[in-house]
Design an enzyme around this catalytic site. Structure first.
Site, PDB file in Angstrom:
ATOM      1  N   TYR A 144      59.289 -22.783   7.968  1.00 11.02           N
ATOM      2  CA  TYR A 144      60.397 -21.866   8.252  1.00 11.02           C
ATOM      3  C   TYR A 144      60.119 -20.473   7.688  1.00 11.02           C
ATOM      4  O   TYR A 144      60.661 -19.481   8.185  1.00 11.02           O
ATOM      5  CB  TYR A 144      61.697 -22.381   7.621  1.00 11.02           C
ATOM      6  CG  TYR A 144      62.478 -23.341   8.489  1.00 11.02           C
ATOM      7  CD1 TYR A 144      61.923 -24.538   8.904  1.00 11.02           C
ATOM      8  CD2 TYR A 144      63.783 -23.045   8.864  1.00 11.02           C
ATOM      9  CE1 TYR A 144      62.651 -25.425   9.683  1.00 11.02           C
ATOM     10  CE2 TYR A 144      64.521 -23.929   9.638  1.00 11.02           C
ATOM     11  CZ  TYR A 144      63.943 -25.112  10.047  1.00 11.02           C
ATOM     12  OH  TYR A 144      64.669 -25.988  10.809  1.00 11.02           O
ATOM     13  N   LYS A 177      53.339 -35.628   6.586  1.00  7.04           N
ATOM     14  CA  LYS A 177      52.260 -36.036   7.478  1.00  7.04           C
ATOM     15  C   LYS A 177      50.943 -35.817   6.738  1.00  7.04           C
ATOM     16  O   LYS A 177      50.135 -34.963   7.113  1.00  7.04           O
ATOM     17  CB  LYS A 177      52.320 -35.222   8.777  1.00  7.04           C
ATOM     18  CG  LYS A 177      53.474 -35.580   9.689  1.00  7.04           C
ATOM     19  CD  LYS A 177      53.218 -36.820  10.539  1.00  7.04           C
ATOM     20  CE  LYS A 177      52.202 -36.547  11.620  1.00  7.04           C
ATOM     21  NZ  LYS A 177      51.907 -37.805  12.389  1.00  7.04           N
ATOM     22  N   ASP A 196      56.749 -39.378  11.081  1.00  7.27           N
ATOM     23  CA  ASP A 196      57.024 -39.975  12.399  1.00  7.27           C
ATOM     24  C   ASP A 196      57.483 -41.428  12.241  1.00  7.27           C
ATOM     25  O   ASP A 196      58.445 -41.861  12.873  1.00  7.27           O
ATOM     26  CB  ASP A 196      55.804 -39.849  13.338  1.00  7.27           C
ATOM     27  CG  ASP A 196      54.499 -40.332  12.725  1.00  7.27           C
ATOM     28  OD1 ASP A 196      54.447 -40.582  11.501  1.00  7.27           O
ATOM     29  OD2 ASP A 196      53.503 -40.463  13.480  1.00  7.27           O
ATOM     30  N   ASP A 239      65.086 -31.190   8.655  1.00  9.60           N
ATOM     31  CA  ASP A 239      66.004 -30.732   9.702  1.00  9.60           C
ATOM     32  C   ASP A 239      66.127 -31.815  10.775  1.00  9.60           C
ATOM     33  O   ASP A 239      67.236 -32.199  11.178  1.00  9.60           O
ATOM     34  CB  ASP A 239      65.463 -29.419  10.299  1.00  9.60           C
ATOM     35  CG  ASP A 239      66.390 -28.857  11.360  1.00  9.60           C
ATOM     36  OD1 ASP A 239      67.621 -28.921  11.167  1.00  9.60           O
ATOM     37  OD2 ASP A 239      65.891 -28.353  12.385  1.00  9.60           O
ATOM     38  N   ASP A 295      69.379 -34.721  11.508  1.00  7.27           N
ATOM     39  CA  ASP A 295      70.127 -34.841  12.773  1.00  7.27           C
ATOM     40  C   ASP A 295      70.076 -36.288  13.258  1.00  7.27           C
ATOM     41  O   ASP A 295      71.062 -36.826  13.764  1.00  7.27           O
ATOM     42  CB  ASP A 295      69.545 -33.922  13.861  1.00  7.27           C
ATOM     43  CG  ASP A 295      70.319 -32.617  14.002  1.00  7.27           C
ATOM     44  OD1 ASP A 295      70.777 -32.080  12.971  1.00  7.27           O
ATOM     45  OD2 ASP A 295      70.464 -32.125  15.146  1.00  7.27           O
TER      46      ASP A 295
HETATM   47  C1  IPM Z   1      70.434 -26.684  10.200  1.00  5.32           C
HETATM   48  C2  IPM Z   1      70.100 -25.768  11.350  1.00  5.32           C
HETATM   49  C3  IPM Z   1      69.329 -24.568  10.866  1.00  5.32           C
HETATM   50  C4  IPM Z   1      67.967 -25.063  10.395  1.00  5.32           C
HETATM   51  C5  IPM Z   1      69.153 -23.379  11.829  1.00  5.32           C
HETATM   52  C6  IPM Z   1      70.424 -22.952  12.449  1.00  5.32           C
HETATM   53  C7  IPM Z   1      68.507 -22.219  11.111  1.00  5.32           C
HETATM   54  O1  IPM Z   1      69.446 -26.467  12.362  1.00  5.32           O
HETATM   55  O2  IPM Z   1      71.048 -26.220   9.225  1.00  5.32           O
HETATM   56  O3  IPM Z   1      70.116 -27.868  10.265  1.00  5.32           O
HETATM   57  O4  IPM Z   1      67.043 -25.253  11.210  1.00  5.32           O
HETATM   58  O5  IPM Z   1      67.819 -25.245   9.185  1.00  5.32           O
HETATM   59 MN    MN Z   2      69.429 -28.615  12.063  1.00  4.57          MN
END
Ligand code: IPM
Ligand code: MN
Ligand code: NAD
Length: 374
Positions: free
Chosen positions: A143, A194, A227, A251, A255
């Site tokens: 990032y 990884k 993975d 990240d 999710d």
């Molecule tokens: C998160 C989001 C952010 C990230 C973006 C919006 C910069 O996806 O907080 O999970 O990738 O960290």
């Molecule tokens: Mn995110």
């Protein structure tokens, strides 16, 4: 009355203002009923800040955040700003905030409420009772690594570049947080990278191993390729207690973990800096979801991830453990009553709007308060 605390509130874009309005109701309830003494100050971040100030995070907002005891953010981004220059996109404002406050440890707890077991797309027996904590490194890795950019090659082709980079100290400080958290839970940490293909992953594994041997031998440590970790999260998530991982993998894995809980609308987070000599630490609390352009403005978003982020703020920034427990129990009670926003709706449930869900949390808090006073 407890000591005064200042929280900068950043509603941001899309569904942000809708879910933040409900979190603010909760904060003012605790001010009224528990003398929490939290003063909120609003600020702009993301697309709304680009529109007003030309940048996604102004110095004014950043200074307010630096001076505050905590920051509460909803979400940034949206199609309106998709064509904006990369370094001033809404998302860049959030990244700048994380980096400027050095919020290197992002805690993303995925806890499955009993009432929501059937809201998950996974089988009941896979997700029931699940309680995982993902500790995501937040201020390093691909990032922020240099070089980065898009360049045009002599042959006219374009090339996009990002750099994955980690140092020993960056790995150690986030891993320490993971080990410390594990000690208060089931005492198990799984580190995901990884190492089989990336030097930064090899370093990550070696440094986690070295820190473990030096300071945390009592914690059970395992390593997994990221993975495989993604696959194992769907196959048998209960094998995990704490997962520590880098910025990008964290990240993605968080999710995925959100869907174990039923919805992205259920997962809160805390982003923490180092503890300062005065015992305080910079902290940002936010749901892990984005601005959800597909449902923004319709009043149907789930505000619970943002409200659960308030509970994390009580716990980690304000030492208000009792209040955090009370708030989390109220959310559980609301879900037990079958009250649902659209994203977690299942048969037999009562569908609520965003504001109705916020009100249901407040009513449940008030009822529990009356009962404990009686
Ligand atoms: C998160 C989001 C952010 C990230 C973006 C919006 C910069 O996806 O907080 O999970 O990738 O960290
Ligand atoms: Mn995110
Ligand atoms: P998203 O998280 O906004 O939405 C993904 C899906 O989840 C959508 O279908 C959305 O409707 C649903 N969803 C998300 N939050 C919900 C909630 N509270 N209640 C019910 N449903 C919910 O991800 P995206 O669509 O990939 O990204 C949209 C924008 O948000 C992009 O600009 C992205 O960069 C940004 N984003 C911001 C953050 C943040 O501010 N921390 C996080 C992720 C994405």
């Amino acid at each position: 009355m407890s000591s005064p605390k200042t929280v900068v509130v950043l509603p941001g874009d899309g569904l942000g203002p809708e879910v933040m309005a409900e979190a603010l109701k909760v904060i003012s309830w605790f001010n009224q009923n528990f003398a929490a003494n939290i003063q909120t100050v609003e600020g702009d971040i993301g697309g709304c800040s680009i529109d007003k100030h030309g940048v996604p995070l102004s110095d004014t907002t950043l200074d307010k955040c630096r001076a505050a005891d905590a920051v509460l953010l909803a979400a940034v981004g949206g199609p309106k700003w998709d064509k904006v220059d990369y370094n001033i996109r809404p998302e860049a404002g959030l990244l700048k905030l994380r980096k400027s406050l050095e919020l290197f440890a992002n805690l993303r707890p995925a806890k499955v409420f009993d009432a929501l077991v059937d809201a998950s797309t996974l089988k009941r027996e896979v997700v029931q009772g699940l309680d995982i904590l993902i500790v995501r490194e937040l201020t390093g890795g691909v990032y922020f690594g240099e070089p980065r950019g898009i360049e045009t090659l002599p042959n006219g082709e374009r090339r996009g570049i990002n750099t994955q980079v980690y140092t020993t100290s960056e790995i150690h400080r986030v891993t320490r947080v993971a080990f410390d958290m594990a000690r208060k839970r089931q005492n198990r940490v799984c580190s995901a990278e990884k190492a089989n293909v990336m030097e930064s992953g090899k370093l990550w594994r070696e440094e986690v191993t070295a820190l473990h041997a030096a300071e945390y031998k009592d914690v059970e440590l395992s390593h997994m390729y990221a993975d495989n970790c993604a696959m194992q999260l769907c196959r048998r998530p209960s094998q995990f207690d704490v997962i520590v991982t880098d910025n990008l993998f964290g990240d993605i894995l968080s999710d995925e973990a959100a869907m174990l809980t039923g919805s992205l609308g259920m997962l809160p987070s805390a982003s923490l800096g180092a503890v300062k000599p005065n015992g305080k630490r910079a902290a940002l609390y936010e749901p892990i979801h984005g601005s959800a352009p597909d449902i923004a403005g319709k009043g149907i978003a789930n505000p619970l991830a943002t409200i659960l982020s308030v509970a994390m703020m009580f716990r980690y920034s304000f030492d208000m453990k009792n209040e955090a427990d009370i708030l989390e129990q109220a959310i559980e009670a609301v879900l037990n009553k079958g009250l649902r926003t659209a994203d977690i709706m299942s048969e037999g449930g009562t569908k609520l709007s965003t504001a109705e869900m916020g009100n249901a949390v407040i009513e449940t808090l008030s009822a529990a308060r009356k009962q404990s006073a009686a």
